[in-house]
Scaffold this motif. Structure first.
Motif, mmCIF file in Angstrom:
data_model
loop_
_atom_site.group_PDB
_atom_site.id
_atom_site.type_symbol
_atom_site.label_atom_id
_atom_site.label_comp_id
_atom_site.label_asym_id
_atom_site.label_seq_id
_atom_site.Cartn_x
_atom_site.Cartn_y
_atom_site.Cartn_z
ATOM 1 N N ARG A 82 -19.292 3.627 -2.152
ATOM 2 C CA ARG A 82 -18.587 2.355 -2.353
ATOM 3 C C ARG A 82 -18.219 2.211 -3.831
ATOM 4 O O ARG A 82 -19.019 2.492 -4.711
ATOM 5 N N PHE A 83 -16.999 1.773 -4.062
ATOM 6 C CA PHE A 83 -16.541 1.649 -5.452
ATOM 7 C C PHE A 83 -15.625 0.455 -5.628
ATOM 8 O O PHE A 83 -15.163 -0.146 -4.653
ATOM 9 N N MET A 84 -15.388 0.110 -6.894
ATOM 10 C CA MET A 84 -14.454 -0.960 -7.247
ATOM 11 C C MET A 84 -13.217 -0.302 -7.859
ATOM 12 O O MET A 84 -13.319 0.765 -8.464
ATOM 13 N N THR B 262 0.841 -1.200 0.000
ATOM 14 C CA THR B 262 0.000 0.000 0.000
ATOM 15 C C THR B 262 0.880 1.256 0.000
ATOM 16 O O THR B 262 1.918 1.303 0.653
ATOM 17 N N HIS B 263 0.426 2.259 -0.721
ATOM 18 C CA HIS B 263 1.266 3.444 -0.955
ATOM 19 C C HIS B 263 0.425 4.712 -1.021
ATOM 20 O O HIS B 263 -0.801 4.655 -1.185
ATOM 21 N N GLY B 264 1.113 5.842 -0.929
ATOM 22 C CA GLY B 264 0.495 7.133 -1.207
ATOM 23 C C GLY B 264 1.093 7.667 -2.487
ATOM 24 O O GLY B 264 1.180 6.943 -3.480
ATOM 25 N N LEU C 259 1.699 -10.758 0.820
ATOM 26 C CA LEU C 259 0.324 -11.166 0.495
ATOM 27 C C LEU C 259 -0.269 -12.117 1.547
ATOM 28 O O LEU C 259 -1.168 -12.897 1.237
ATOM 29 N N GLY C 260 0.272 -12.075 2.755
ATOM 30 C CA GLY C 260 -0.222 -12.984 3.787
ATOM 31 C C GLY C 260 0.017 -14.436 3.422
ATOM 32 O O GLY C 260 -0.684 -15.325 3.902
ATOM 33 N N SER C 261 1.038 -14.693 2.608
ATOM 34 C CA SER C 261 1.258 -16.065 2.134
ATOM 35 C C SER C 261 2.457 -16.721 2.806
ATOM 36 O O SER C 261 2.761 -17.880 2.520
HETATM 37 C C1 LIG Z 1 -11.492 2.703 -0.001
HETATM 38 C C2 LIG Z 1 -10.106 2.142 -0.221
HETATM 39 C C3 LIG Z 1 -9.049 3.020 -0.437
HETATM 40 C C4 LIG Z 1 -7.757 2.521 -0.664
HETATM 41 N N1 LIG Z 1 -6.732 3.395 -0.880
HETATM 42 C C5 LIG Z 1 -5.494 2.928 -1.144
HETATM 43 C C6 LIG Z 1 -4.400 3.806 -1.392
HETATM 44 O O1 LIG Z 1 -4.520 5.026 -1.306
HETATM 45 N N2 LIG Z 1 -3.191 3.263 -1.697
HETATM 46 C C7 LIG Z 1 -3.007 1.921 -1.800
HETATM 47 O O2 LIG Z 1 -1.892 1.486 -2.113
HETATM 48 N N3 LIG Z 1 -4.016 1.054 -1.543
HETATM 49 C C8 LIG Z 1 -5.237 1.525 -1.214
HETATM 50 N N4 LIG Z 1 -6.253 0.643 -0.943
HETATM 51 C C9 LIG Z 1 -5.945 -0.794 -0.911
HETATM 52 C C10 LIG Z 1 -5.600 -1.254 0.514
HETATM 53 O O3 LIG Z 1 -4.667 -0.389 1.135
HETATM 54 C C11 LIG Z 1 -4.976 -2.653 0.490
HETATM 55 O O4 LIG Z 1 -5.783 -3.545 -0.189
HETATM 56 C C12 LIG Z 1 -4.636 -3.168 1.898
HETATM 57 O O5 LIG Z 1 -3.917 -4.362 1.769
HETATM 58 C C13 LIG Z 1 -5.868 -3.406 2.753
HETATM 59 O O6 LIG Z 1 -5.470 -3.611 4.112
HETATM 60 P P1 LIG Z 1 -6.393 -4.424 5.123
HETATM 61 O O7 LIG Z 1 -5.901 -4.179 6.504
HETATM 62 O O8 LIG Z 1 -7.816 -4.148 4.835
HETATM 63 O O9 LIG Z 1 -6.015 -5.922 4.737
HETATM 64 P P2 LIG Z 1 -6.890 -7.062 4.041
HETATM 65 O O10 LIG Z 1 -7.450 -6.504 2.791
HETATM 66 O O11 LIG Z 1 -7.804 -7.670 5.008
HETATM 67 O O12 LIG Z 1 -5.709 -8.082 3.679
HETATM 68 C C14 LIG Z 1 -4.726 -7.723 2.748
HETATM 69 C C15 LIG Z 1 -3.588 -8.738 2.791
HETATM 70 O O13 LIG Z 1 -2.895 -8.630 4.029
HETATM 71 C C16 LIG Z 1 -2.756 -9.906 4.596
HETATM 72 N N5 LIG Z 1 -2.671 -9.757 6.053
HETATM 73 C C17 LIG Z 1 -3.495 -9.070 6.862
HETATM 74 N N6 LIG Z 1 -3.061 -9.157 8.129
HETATM 75 C C18 LIG Z 1 -1.943 -9.925 8.131
HETATM 76 C C19 LIG Z 1 -1.037 -10.389 9.115
HETATM 77 N N7 LIG Z 1 -1.184 -10.064 10.404
HETATM 78 N N8 LIG Z 1 0.001 -11.162 8.735
HETATM 79 C C20 LIG Z 1 0.179 -11.491 7.441
HETATM 80 N N9 LIG Z 1 -0.645 -11.078 6.456
HETATM 81 C C21 LIG Z 1 -1.681 -10.304 6.799
HETATM 82 C C22 LIG Z 1 -3.983 -10.663 4.131
HETATM 83 O O14 LIG Z 1 -3.810 -12.059 4.228
HETATM 84 C C23 LIG Z 1 -4.060 -10.189 2.695
HETATM 85 O O15 LIG Z 1 -3.178 -10.917 1.896
HETATM 86 C C24 LIG Z 1 -7.533 1.110 -0.692
HETATM 87 C C25 LIG Z 1 -8.604 0.234 -0.465
HETATM 88 C C26 LIG Z 1 -9.877 0.753 -0.234
HETATM 89 C C27 LIG Z 1 -11.031 -0.203 -0.011
#
Ligand SMILES: Cc1cc2nc3c(=O)[nH]c(=O)nc-3n(C[C@H](O)[C@H](O)[C@H](O)COP(=O)(O)OP(=O)(O)OC[C@H]3O[C@@H](n4cnc5c(N)ncnc54)[C@H](O)[C@@H]3O)c2cc1C
Length: 466
Positions: A331-333, A157-159, A202-204
């Motif tokens: 909510r969006f995709m 995840t990034h900005g 990727l939590g893998s």
């Molecule tokens: C509205 C919205 C805005 C977003 N904006 C951005 C953005 O600005 N920039 C960007 O880069 N992304 C963005 N994202 C994407 C989001 O940051 C990523 O998908 C992020 O991984 C979600 O984090 P989560 O805590 O919800 O993890 P989840 O989606 O629940 O899980 C993501 C991954 O993390 C793994 N994981 C979780 N916890 C652990 C753990 N303790 N140990 C090992 N693995 C673990 C999971 O197995 C999975 O593989 C956005 C998503 C949404 C819905």
């Protein structure tokens, strides 16, 4: 339109991250285990609502020891879950789900080095104030703050900011509980390659329980945004990238307009000013729906309406963690690809032309950001400075997949790497071409998890595992 609307990033990408109770992982349910939980029919869904599953049980350990116990004693597949804010199929499972909702907060910190270790289930929205109390702040972050720290870094995840890295790049150490229940302390001087793999894993690879971040001193930011002509901006984009700490665009399809957003250190004494306008995306949708039906000259009218309704320069000033995070209510995709930084403009132009020619229904703005390369093994910015381009569609628009499928080939042409947490169609063979260290990562994964406990059907496809 009666009064002028104020554009902000939260406006653009749909303010308000109301994660409905039905779609959120309920922490109370998280304690339920085994058959009892199955009878109560635990249901899990991600924020986007495009993934739903019924895990056999959800574990919510309260300590690292409980995570170890869980991995050692409970057999079968397990998927760690954060806040469910990923659109890709990383999390869904019919087997065990593990949440670190109860493992949150600061473990330790160092005032001299500005480093802090936190429990991996800490939410990003809690991290900001916690660090501020310690005189620290995360260097850069996403534009929302609902994610867990472990979930965010697991997908890179990034900005935005050409000189700033992804959140994974600021992780300087982590604690990983492997599928066999061993605890590994990883950092650059201990198991460096495994550390680089686990910083976007990727939590893998196992369950991350703690993360140590290199922060910077707490600081205040001033974000400014305005509406501009997209061609003029793209013609002379270098100064915008170079002269601002953070720079991004929200190009508006079927118009000649883009929102420009720049963020820099706030001047001393500037008053806090953080406003959100959750309804702006829906307003834009309504305006577009009217102007696109006009028989001729709709572009001209649309541009003028945008200028009138959304043309003012907006300011957002405050602590960095508040300025950078925006609520999302609509909510969006989303699909996002990162192309090499120097190909960003060409790729964006081609994506916009494709939308103009073939996606007349799309009004949702794109997002366009720069991110510095890092040494994660399979992060989108691995050994490559990147330009991330996102396309979105309202979640109530059933043909969002068609739209993404239309645009995706353009990203492929530019060697785009898909965001791990967002929708895409790539699988093992495609990914091997995009990531020089793909096979190395897979080998590490197999060694840590020979039985494939950390895999769900989606991850099996991603890694080409039978
Ligand atoms: C509205 C919205 C805005 C977003 N904006 C951005 C953005 O600005 N920039 C960007 O880069 N992304 C963005 N994202 C994407 C989001 O940051 C990523 O998908 C992020 O991984 C979600 O984090 P989560 O805590 O919800 O993890 P989840 O989606 O629940 O899980 C993501 C991954 O993390 C793994 N994981 C979780 N916890 C652990 C753990 N303790 N140990 C090992 N693995 C673990 C999971 O197995 C999975 O593989 C956005 C998503 C949404 C819905």
């Amino acid at each position: 339109m009666g009064s002028k609307k104020h554009w902000t990033r939260r406006n653009l990408l749909g303010a308000g991250g109301t994660v409905s109770a039905a779609l959120m992982l309920n922490p109370l349910l998280a304690t339920a285990v085994g058959e009892a939980a199955r009878k109560r029919q635990i249901k899990w869904a991600n924020w986007g609502g495009n993934h739903r599953s019924q895990p056999s049980h959800i574990a919510a350990p309260q300590s690292e020891e409980e995570v170890v116990d869980f991995m050692r004693t409970l057999g079968g597949p397990v998927r760690p879950v954060g806040s469910g804010h990923s659109w890709s199929g990383l999390v869904p499972t019919d087997h065990s789900m593990l949440t670190l909702d109860r493992l949150k907060g600061v473990v330790s910190h160092d005032e001299e080095t500005l480093q802090a270790e936190v429990w991996a289930g800490t939410k990003l929205f809690a991290y900001g104030p916690m660090m501020e109390d310690l005189g620290q702040a995360i260097v850069n972050m996403s534009d929302v703050n609902y994610q867990t720290m472990a979930g965010a870094i697991s997908t890179s995840t990034h900005g935005t900011g050409a000189a700033l890295g992804s959140m994974s790049s600021y992780v300087i150490g982590l604690q990983l509980v492997t599928p066999r229940g061993e605890v590994l302390e990883l950092h650059a001087d201990n198991e460096k390659e495994l550390f680089n793999a686990a910083r976007t894993g990727l939590g893998s690879l196992g369950v991350i329980t703690r993360l140590r971040f290199q922060n910077r001193e707490k600081h205040r930011l001033h974000q400014q945004e305005w509406l501009a002509d997209i061609d003029e901006v793209l013609e002379d984009i270098e100064p915008l990238i170079r002269d601002n700490q953070q720079f991004e665009l929200f190009p508006i399809p079927h118009s000649r307009r883009t929102i420009v957003v720049v963020t820099n250190e706030a001047e001393a004494g500037a008053a806090d000013n953080i406003e959100d306008d959750p309804g702006a995306l829906n307003d834009l949708r309504k305006v577009f729906d009217v102007t696109r039906k006009l028989p001729a000259g709709e572009d001209f009218i649309y541009n003028n309406v945008l200028d009138y309704a959304f043309g003012d320069t907006k300011h957002r000033i405050g602590p960095s963690y508040k300025v950078l995070a925006h609520p999302r209510t609509v909510r969006f995709m989303e699909m996002e690809y990162t192309v090499p930084a120097d190909q960003g403009v060409a790729c964006l132009r081609e994506v916009l032309a494709t939308i103009k020619a073939h996606a007349p229904e799309v009004s949702f703005p794109l997002e366009y950001r720069y991110i510095k390369g890092d040494d994660t093994m399979i992060g989108m910015f691995s050994e490559r400075d990147g330009c991330a381009i996102s396309v979105h569609q309202f979640a109530d628009e059933p043909r969002w997949r068609d739209y993404f499928a239309l645009v995706e080939p353009v990203f492929h042409k530019y060697q785009g790497r898909p965001h791990w947490g967002k929708w895409h169609s790539l699988r093992d063979k495609d990914l091997a071409v995009l990531y020089p260290r793909w096979e190395e990562f897979k080998q590490i994964r197999r060694e840590l998890d020979p039985e494939g406990r950390m895999l769900n059907p989606y991850l099996r496809e991603i890694f080409g595992e039978p």
